[in-house]
Motif scaffolding. Structure first.
Motif, short mmCIF file in Angstrom:
data_model
loop_
_atom_site.label_atom_id
_atom_site.label_comp_id
_atom_site.label_asym_id
_atom_site.label_seq_id
_atom_site.Cartn_x
_atom_site.Cartn_y
_atom_site.Cartn_z
N PHE A 233 0.61 -1.24 -0.01
CA PHE A 233 0.04 0.00 0.11
C PHE A 233 0.91 1.25 -0.10
O PHE A 233 1.75 1.43 0.65
N ASP A 234 0.54 2.31 -0.87
CA ASP A 234 1.05 3.67 -0.91
C ASP A 234 -0.06 4.42 -1.35
O ASP A 234 -0.92 4.22 -2.26
N ALA A 235 -0.29 5.69 -0.47
CA ALA A 235 -1.16 6.30 -0.36
C ALA A 235 -1.63 6.88 -1.97
O ALA A 235 -2.79 6.66 -2.35
N GLU A 236 -0.54 7.63 -2.49
CA GLU A 236 -0.72 8.26 -3.68
C GLU A 236 -0.86 7.05 -4.86
O GLU A 236 -1.70 7.16 -5.68
N ILE A 258 -6.64 7.24 6.39
CA ILE A 258 -6.17 8.48 7.10
C ILE A 258 -5.14 8.81 6.38
O ILE A 258 -4.70 10.06 6.18
N ARG A 259 -4.21 8.00 5.95
CA ARG A 259 -2.90 8.20 4.98
C ARG A 259 -3.29 9.00 3.78
O ARG A 259 -2.70 10.03 3.21
N MET A 260 -4.26 8.47 3.17
CA MET A 260 -4.85 9.09 1.88
C MET A 260 -5.24 10.56 2.21
O MET A 260 -5.29 11.44 1.26
N LEU A 261 -5.99 10.79 3.15
CA LEU A 261 -6.57 12.07 3.65
C LEU A 261 -5.47 12.85 4.04
O LEU A 261 -5.56 14.31 3.88
N LYS A 291 -14.42 8.56 8.34
CA LYS A 291 -15.27 8.16 7.34
C LYS A 291 -16.13 9.35 6.74
O LYS A 291 -16.40 9.34 5.92
N ARG A 292 -16.49 10.31 7.50
CA ARG A 292 -17.28 11.34 6.81
C ARG A 292 -16.42 12.15 5.93
O ARG A 292 -16.83 12.33 4.79
N LYS A 293 -15.19 12.24 6.19
CA LYS A 293 -14.31 12.91 5.32
C LYS A 293 -14.09 12.13 3.88
O LYS A 293 -14.10 12.61 2.77
N MET A 294 -14.05 10.89 4.11
CA MET A 294 -14.05 9.71 2.92
C MET A 294 -15.25 9.87 2.13
O MET A 294 -15.33 9.98 1.02
N ILE A 295 -16.34 9.96 2.85
CA ILE A 295 -17.61 9.88 2.00
C ILE A 295 -17.77 11.41 1.39
O ILE A 295 -18.29 11.50 0.06
N GLU A 296 -17.26 12.37 1.86
CA GLU A 296 -17.40 13.69 1.26
C GLU A 296 -16.44 14.05 0.07
O GLU A 296 -16.81 14.25 -0.89
N GLU A 445 -3.11 7.75 13.49
CA GLU A 445 -2.77 7.01 11.85
C GLU A 445 -3.21 5.66 11.97
O GLU A 445 -3.76 5.19 11.15
N MET A 446 -2.42 5.03 12.97
CA MET A 446 -2.59 3.59 13.09
C MET A 446 -3.67 2.96 13.61
O MET A 446 -4.29 1.95 13.63
N GLY A 447 -4.53 3.81 14.40
CA GLY A 447 -5.58 3.58 15.18
C GLY A 447 -5.22 2.99 16.52
O GLY A 447 -5.81 3.64 17.56
#
Length: 513
Positions: A233-236, A258-261, A291-296, A445-447
């Motif tokens: 996994f790599d965010a970009e 989180i890393r993508m955001l 989760k709200r930010k990802m849905i947005e 970041e990691m929970g």
């Protein structure tokens, strides 16, 4: 359902693509090689119910042994490729592997793990030569690609660590019938729920040895879609893969979100993610704000499920439902949900207790290999068709499930389960340590991250130098992801008069801090 169906109608369609290089395997190739490997294993003496182990990084060839076992009545055990050699060797011995397939990408660990296996064990490698192993491609060259006369369904036997620190194999009974028969539970339940089909392009950014990436990718292939696998996994890189391959479906853990955001706005805006129809997530609780930010950002395409390697039940919730019930993990998709108190009595809505699911088959759908006591503990004493993994939660009046705790004091860091007892068992042997508790503490970041709380031995001072020595001690004996990230020294740890460690207050104290 298996790749042979799609080899007949779309032989040149990619069954799997490696995102970073574009290397691919068509359905014709996957069908041919999995048939040949099934034949080879049969010729080498493997029979229905035997186990084939796989130790691999994320390579397209990993699906060949998977489908070879699924079409020949064998079990496939995908071992965590980040384990130490000793840890992996335990899994190989415990599952009774009659054959082991190792990727050259993890050659050193894989070879060391296999060193003590019986001489009769079939050892195969791919992606490069490994001393003492047969090259799989070479071994398959002279083998017929005609399907075996009988192709009974196989199954996976994956390992889920227990609170004792030793991983336990989750062993379902082998399915009845032939691999050509309709009715694969993963394909039907998850394929139907998520709309997997021939046009699906499924991005899998997680390690293939995990239950969800392995099972979901197999479901996509059973239904004729294409799996796009990231080597890591790599965010970009994940956003680039969505754009470049016009990904329609994907699966994530909250740490990936989180890393993508956290990517700069201009980087996030650079990639077109409009092809996404479904973004599945699970494995760990997702912070509500994340989760709200990802849905947005991605739109109402997020779909969360709650399940486990043991497959005792499933809940699911889409974005619209979640916005109306934030924090819920959904309503039951497979198996009625029961919330039970410590005395085994079912609780009313709103009260937290142990989560059980009714097995649709009328019996527990798995056993823990070699651990009948743990298997018995996973079923309700009065309802043998109710199964649990020990998670705690409650349902509201409308049947929406909310999680309030996790089994024992398991740590989930980056979507990966870490069992404190295993780390404590290692640290208990350190001469400078009198007592130790390993807990998870919040991490943005990691929970969660792993913390070792240590009572030094008499006369030993808890210095930064000792802390680093202890961390190095664990790194020498455990897989890196299990090791504590920090050490805190205390005068004493809370224990009951009988010696039981009281972790609840300890975790609460560090969480508040």
């Amino acid at each position: 359902m298996h790749p042979g169906k799609w080899s007949a109608v779309a032989p040149d369609r990619p069954a799997v693509v490696l995102a970073s290089t574009g290397a691919s395997m068509t359905y014709a190739q996957l069908d041919r090689d999995s048939i040949r490997l099934a034949r080879l294993l049969a010729e080498r003496g493997l029979v229905r119910g035997d186990v084939v182990a796989l130790i691999s990084d994320n390579r397209i060839e990993a699906f060949v042994p998977y489908w070879a076992t699924r079409r020949s009545g064998l079990y496939i055990t995908a071992a965590n490729s980040h384990l130490t050699a000793d840890e992996a060797a335990y899994v190989l011995r415990d599952c009774g592997a009659k054959a082991v397939v190792v990727s050259a990408g993890v050659a050193e660990m894989g070879a060391a793990a296999c060193a003590g296996l019986p001489a009769s064990t079939v050892l195969l490698s791919y992606g490069g030569a490994i001393p003492g192993f047969e090259d799989m491609a070479t071994a398959l060259e002279g083998v017929s690609d005609a399907p075996l006369a009988a192709q009974p369904k196989g199954a996976d036997m994956l390992y889920s660590s227990g609170t004792t620190g030793r991983p336990k194999g989750v062993k379902p009974p082998l399915p009845a019938g032939d691999v050509d028969a309709e009715g694969d539970m993963i394909a039907l339940v998850f394929g139907g729920a998520y709309g997997f089909g021939e046009d699906t392009v499924y991005l899998s950014p997680a390690p293939i040895y995990h239950a969800a990436p392995l099972r979901f990718s197999a479901a996509v292939q059973a239904l004729g879609g294409t799996v796009v696998m990231m080597d890591r996994f790599d965010a970009e890189g994940a956003l680039r893969a969505i754009q470049d391959y016009a990904v329609t479906h994907s699966q994530w853990v909250p740490t990936m979100f989180i890393r993508m955001l956290k990517l700069p706005d201009d980087v996030r805006a650079r990639y077109d993610v409009s092809s996404l129809q479904v973004a599945i997530h699970a494995a760990a609780p997702c912070p509500i704000d994340v989760k709200r930010k990802m849905i947005e950002w991605w739109g109402p395409v997020l779909v969360e499920y709650y399940a486990a390697t043991e497959a005792v039940g499933i809940t699911m919730i889409d974005s619209t439902e979640w916005l109306a019930h934030p924090g819920s993990v959904g309503r039951s998709l497979l198996g009625a949900v029961h919330i039970v108190d410590d005395d085994g009595r079912e609780l009313p809505p709103g009260q937290a207790g142990t989560i059980y699911f009714t097995s649709p088959s009328g019996a527990l759908p798995f056993s823990y290999h070699g651990d009948p006591e743990k298997t018995r503990a996973a079923s309700h004493p009065d309802h043998p068709d109710w199964g649990t993994t020990g998670d705690i939660g409650y349902v509201d009046e409308d049947g929406w499930l909310f999680l309030t705790d996790r089994k024992a004091f398991m740590i989930i860091s980056g979507g990966v389960n870490i069992y404190p007892q295993e780390v404590e068992n290692v640290l208990a042997l350190h001469p400078a340590i009198t007592d130790v508790a390993v807990i998870g503490v919040p991490d943005d970041e990691m929970g969660e991250r792993v913390l070792a709380v240590i009572q030094p031995a008499p006369g030993v001072e808890g210095t930064p130098q000792l802390a680093e020595e202890i961390l190095a001690f664990t790194r020498e004996r455990l897989a890196g992801y299990k090791c504590p990230r920090a050490v805190d020294f205390v005068d004493a740890l809370p224990r009951t008069p009988t010696g039981k460690l009281v972790k609840g207050p300890l975790r609460d104290r560090y969480a508040r801090a």
